[in-house]
Write a protein that holds these residues in place. Sequence first.
Motif, PDB file in Angstrom:
ATOM      1  N   VAL A  91       0.847  -1.198   0.000  1.00  9.66           N
ATOM      2  CA  VAL A  91       0.000   0.000   0.000  1.00  9.66           C
ATOM      3  C   VAL A  91       0.878   1.241   0.000  1.00  9.66           C
ATOM      4  CG1 VAL A  91      -1.868  -1.144   1.260  1.00  9.66           C
ATOM      5  CG2 VAL A  91      -0.160   0.188   2.522  1.00  9.66           C
ATOM      6  N   ILE A  92       0.246   2.365  -0.310  1.00  8.06           N
ATOM      7  CA  ILE A  92       0.843   3.686  -0.102  1.00  8.06           C
ATOM      8  C   ILE A  92       0.117   4.310   1.081  1.00  8.06           C
ATOM      9  CG2 ILE A  92       1.241   5.987  -1.068  1.00  8.06           C
ATOM     10  CD1 ILE A  92       1.162   4.680  -3.859  1.00  8.06           C
ATOM     11  N   ALA A  93       0.816   4.495   2.189  1.00  2.73           N
ATOM     12  CA  ALA A  93       0.200   5.080   3.380  1.00  2.73           C
ATOM     13  C   ALA A  93       0.095   6.589   3.222  1.00  2.73           C
ATOM     14  CB  ALA A  93       1.021   4.740   4.625  1.00  2.73           C
ATOM     15  N   VAL A  94      -1.050   7.153   3.608  1.00 12.08           N
ATOM     16  CA  VAL A  94      -1.260   8.612   3.571  1.00 12.08           C
ATOM     17  C   VAL A  94      -1.681   9.051   4.978  1.00 12.08           C
ATOM     18  CG1 VAL A  94      -1.741   8.774   1.107  1.00 12.08           C
ATOM     19  CG2 VAL A  94      -3.605   8.225   2.652  1.00 12.08           C
ATOM     20  N   LEU A  95      -0.887   9.945   5.586  1.00 11.98           N
ATOM     21  CA  LEU A  95      -1.058  10.211   7.007  1.00 11.98           C
ATOM     22  C   LEU A  95      -1.244  11.682   7.361  1.00 11.98           C
ATOM     23  CD1 LEU A  95       1.605   7.776   8.552  1.00 11.98           C
ATOM     24  CD2 LEU A  95      -0.803   7.346   8.043  1.00 11.98           C
ATOM     25  N   ASP A  96      -1.558  12.543   6.393  1.00 10.70           N
ATOM     26  CA  ASP A  96      -1.942  13.909   6.744  1.00 10.70           C
ATOM     27  C   ASP A  96      -3.249  14.259   6.040  1.00 10.70           C
ATOM     28  OD1 ASP A  96      -1.234  14.487   4.123  1.00 10.70           O
ATOM     29  OD2 ASP A  96       0.535  15.666   4.640  1.00 10.70           O
ATOM     30  N   VAL A  97      -3.852  15.347   6.434  1.00  7.76           N
ATOM     31  CA  VAL A  97      -5.193  15.673   5.938  1.00  7.76           C
ATOM     32  C   VAL A  97      -5.231  15.878   4.422  1.00  7.76           C
ATOM     33  CG1 VAL A  97      -7.013  17.424   5.976  1.00  7.76           C
ATOM     34  CG2 VAL A  97      -6.108  16.519   8.125  1.00  7.76           C
ATOM     35  N   PRO A  98      -4.319  16.665   3.815  1.00 10.87           N
ATOM     36  CA  PRO A  98      -4.414  16.857   2.354  1.00 10.87           C
ATOM     37  C   PRO A  98      -4.297  15.559   1.569  1.00 10.87           C
ATOM     38  CG  PRO A  98      -2.968  18.506   3.339  1.00 10.87           C
ATOM     39  CD  PRO A  98      -3.240  17.496   4.403  1.00 10.87           C
ATOM     40  N   SER A  99      -3.331  14.702   1.932  1.00 10.57           N
ATOM     41  CA  SER A  99      -3.179  13.454   1.180  1.00 10.57           C
ATOM     42  C   SER A  99      -4.356  12.518   1.431  1.00 10.57           C
ATOM     43  CB  SER A  99      -1.864  12.763   1.559  1.00 10.57           C
ATOM     44  OG  SER A  99      -1.815  12.451   2.938  1.00 10.57           O
ATOM     45  N   PHE A 100      -4.839  12.488   2.668  1.00 10.75           N
ATOM     46  CA  PHE A 100      -5.963  11.623   3.032  1.00 10.75           C
ATOM     47  C   PHE A 100      -7.227  11.998   2.266  1.00 10.75           C
ATOM     48  CE2 PHE A 100      -9.459  10.486   6.023  1.00 10.75           C
ATOM     49  CZ  PHE A 100      -9.198   9.148   6.189  1.00 10.75           C
ATOM     50  N   SER A 101      -7.419  13.284   2.013  1.00 14.00           N
ATOM     51  CA  SER A 101      -8.651  13.733   1.358  1.00 14.00           C
ATOM     52  C   SER A 101      -8.804  13.180  -0.053  1.00 14.00           C
ATOM     53  CB  SER A 101      -8.704  15.263   1.324  1.00 14.00           C
ATOM     54  OG  SER A 101      -7.702  15.798   0.469  1.00 14.00           O
ATOM     55  N   HIS A 102      -7.701  12.783  -0.680  1.00 15.03           N
ATOM     56  CA  HIS A 102      -7.798  12.209  -2.025  1.00 15.03           C
ATOM     57  C   HIS A 102      -8.615  10.921  -2.035  1.00 15.03           C
ATOM     58  CE1 HIS A 102      -4.312  14.883  -2.490  1.00 15.03           C
ATOM     59  NE2 HIS A 102      -4.501  14.825  -3.795  1.00 15.03           N
ATOM     60  N   LEU A 103      -8.662  10.223  -0.898  1.00 18.16           N
ATOM     61  CA  LEU A 103      -9.375   8.945  -0.843  1.00 18.16           C
ATOM     62  C   LEU A 103     -10.867   9.097  -1.101  1.00 18.16           C
ATOM     63  CD1 LEU A 103      -7.654   7.326   2.273  1.00 18.16           C
ATOM     64  CD2 LEU A 103      -7.456   6.580  -0.102  1.00 18.16           C
ATOM     65  N   PHE A 104     -11.380  10.317  -1.047  1.00 18.38           N
ATOM     66  CA  PHE A 104     -12.819  10.531  -1.191  1.00 18.38           C
ATOM     67  C   PHE A 104     -13.173  11.237  -2.501  1.00 18.38           C
ATOM     68  CE2 PHE A 104     -11.448  10.469   3.190  1.00 18.38           C
ATOM     69  CZ  PHE A 104     -12.175   9.400   3.672  1.00 18.38           C
ATOM     70  N   ASP A 105     -12.198  11.331  -3.392  1.00 20.56           N
ATOM     71  CA  ASP A 105     -12.439  11.894  -4.717  1.00 20.56           C
ATOM     72  C   ASP A 105     -12.656  10.729  -5.676  1.00 20.56           C
ATOM     73  OD1 ASP A 105     -12.443  13.090  -7.201  1.00 20.56           O
ATOM     74  OD2 ASP A 105     -10.669  14.328  -6.835  1.00 20.56           O
ATOM     75  N   MET A 106     -13.910  10.483  -6.006  1.00 23.41           N
ATOM     76  CA  MET A 106     -14.232   9.309  -6.826  1.00 23.41           C
ATOM     77  C   MET A 106     -13.834   9.467  -8.281  1.00 23.41           C
ATOM     78  SD  MET A 106     -15.293   7.146  -4.669  1.00 23.41           S
ATOM     79  CE  MET A 106     -14.180   7.919  -3.482  1.00 23.41           C
ATOM     80  N   ASN A 107     -13.356  10.654  -8.668  1.00 31.63           N
ATOM     81  CA  ASN A 107     -12.837  10.805 -10.026  1.00 31.63           C
ATOM     82  C   ASN A 107     -11.479  10.124 -10.183  1.00 31.63           C
ATOM     83  OD1 ASN A 107     -14.963  12.425 -11.109  1.00 31.63           O
ATOM     84  ND2 ASN A 107     -14.178  14.145  -9.911  1.00 31.63           N
TER      85      ASN A 107
END
Length: 516
Positions: A91-107
């Motif tokens: 996996v690619i771990a994402v541990l701050d708010v900006p990077s984490f927010s990408h997980l909810f962009d369904m595009n």
Amino acid sequence: MLTISTMSAPNPIPTTITPTPPPSGGNLPLRSIPGSYGLPLLGPIGDRLNYFWFQGQDTFFKKKREKHNSSVFRTNIPPCFPFFVDVNPKVIAVLDVPSFSHLFDMNIIEKKDILVGDYMPSTKFTGDMRVGVYLDTAEEKHAKIKNFTTDILRKSSGVWVSSLISNLEIMWNTVEQSISKDGNANVLNPLQKCLFNFLAQGMLRADPANYSPELAETGHVMIDKWLAIQLLPIVNINLFQPLEEIFLHSWTYPFFLVKGDYNKLVSFVSKEAQEVIQRGKTEFGLTEQEAIHNLLFIIGFNAFGGFSRFLPALVNNLGLNNSEIQNTLRKEVREKCTSPSLLSFSAVQDMPNVASFVYETLRFQPPVPLQFGRARKDFELQTHDTRFAVKKGELLCGYQTIVMRDPKIFDDPETFVPDRFTGDKGAELLNYLFWSNGPQTGKSDANPPNSSLERMVREMWDPNRGWIFEYFADYFPGDVLKNIMSHELIEDEDYSIDNIFWNGSSSGGFTINSAM
């Protein structure tokens, strides 16, 4: 656009949401993603032992972040070797708010079969079908199940308060009797029993006690076992090591261990929730089996599982904090709600300290700590100060417990601050408070057709009661709600559905759609 908002658990299947956009990254430096997956077999097994045994989840992610001096890095996570040959632990771990927010962009993110990572429990646990949470948003069935779910939440909201109060009274009586008899009490068992009965009565419109005494007494235990068998390979239950690694994290357990209990739950839903099932079939195009197994998953996995983690954390935080916050919350509740009969959505929304305490618990102890998403295409992932290139097909893993303690977003992030989300600054922070399916301030991008609008309007109106004002509590202040209650619903064939309006409105054209 007409949007109906309801208060719901941390883990329901939501409408599609628009997340808080990542910051513009045009001027940020582009780096390659640090970290590695190690040697075949040895790398994954080493990470697994650190994750479950030698370090634990928090320390595992923190040490990797410190080692790579980056909130984004490559790593392995369980399950893996020896008997998970079809599971890719990379996996690619994402541990701050900006990077984490990408997980909810369904595009840019695909959600197919990655609820708990690359590992997916057998579909035998869900009626030999992929239920809604395993479907990608691009799959046709996803929208049908999503709309069915939100419809259930909307319709059930009118009975939540009464059902919750009655079941809480039973729970607290049980706890008090245990304390009187033994001097102590186990709260989790009566709490889960309360949750199961509340969710069944509210969302299924079915009372387990009317179906069978066994289900009323042990339905929550059946769900616990059904959840546990599915999730054993990926959760740490803190038993004796290395026995836990050898016997619990090395292979999957078969469905037949809980088949009898699951079939009892299926029978209960099938017989007692026919009104809800028929609505799923006629209004949302689901088969009866799809409706039944999705209902069970929503109630058992999303709601029951989420609340079983969240409510104990909420109560624990209340006990650990000083008496001042307890007095503040008690005073606010008693001022805004002088009797249980006055408890409503609008009343709760007028309790900023209560809301902030709940939000802070969600931030500090997220009920669903891990979030996953697979790159739908190549894209650039942004942190506060860096860009990273992500390739199509790579799996992203967000550890929300660390993400929600991002020091560049939250002051004193390692401290539980009960009033953090009050005032203007607190309202701004809600943009960065993520539930399991998006930010607190996320908006639906769905635009219901007129038929959906008409159905919603009819649900808002009770001929015996008038307008069910709880549906409007998110949109209007108290004085407007009182004004709404004084009007009546008019339907005229000369008007389109969009022009269903309130009798007595001063404009004469104050329609449901324009009001929303």
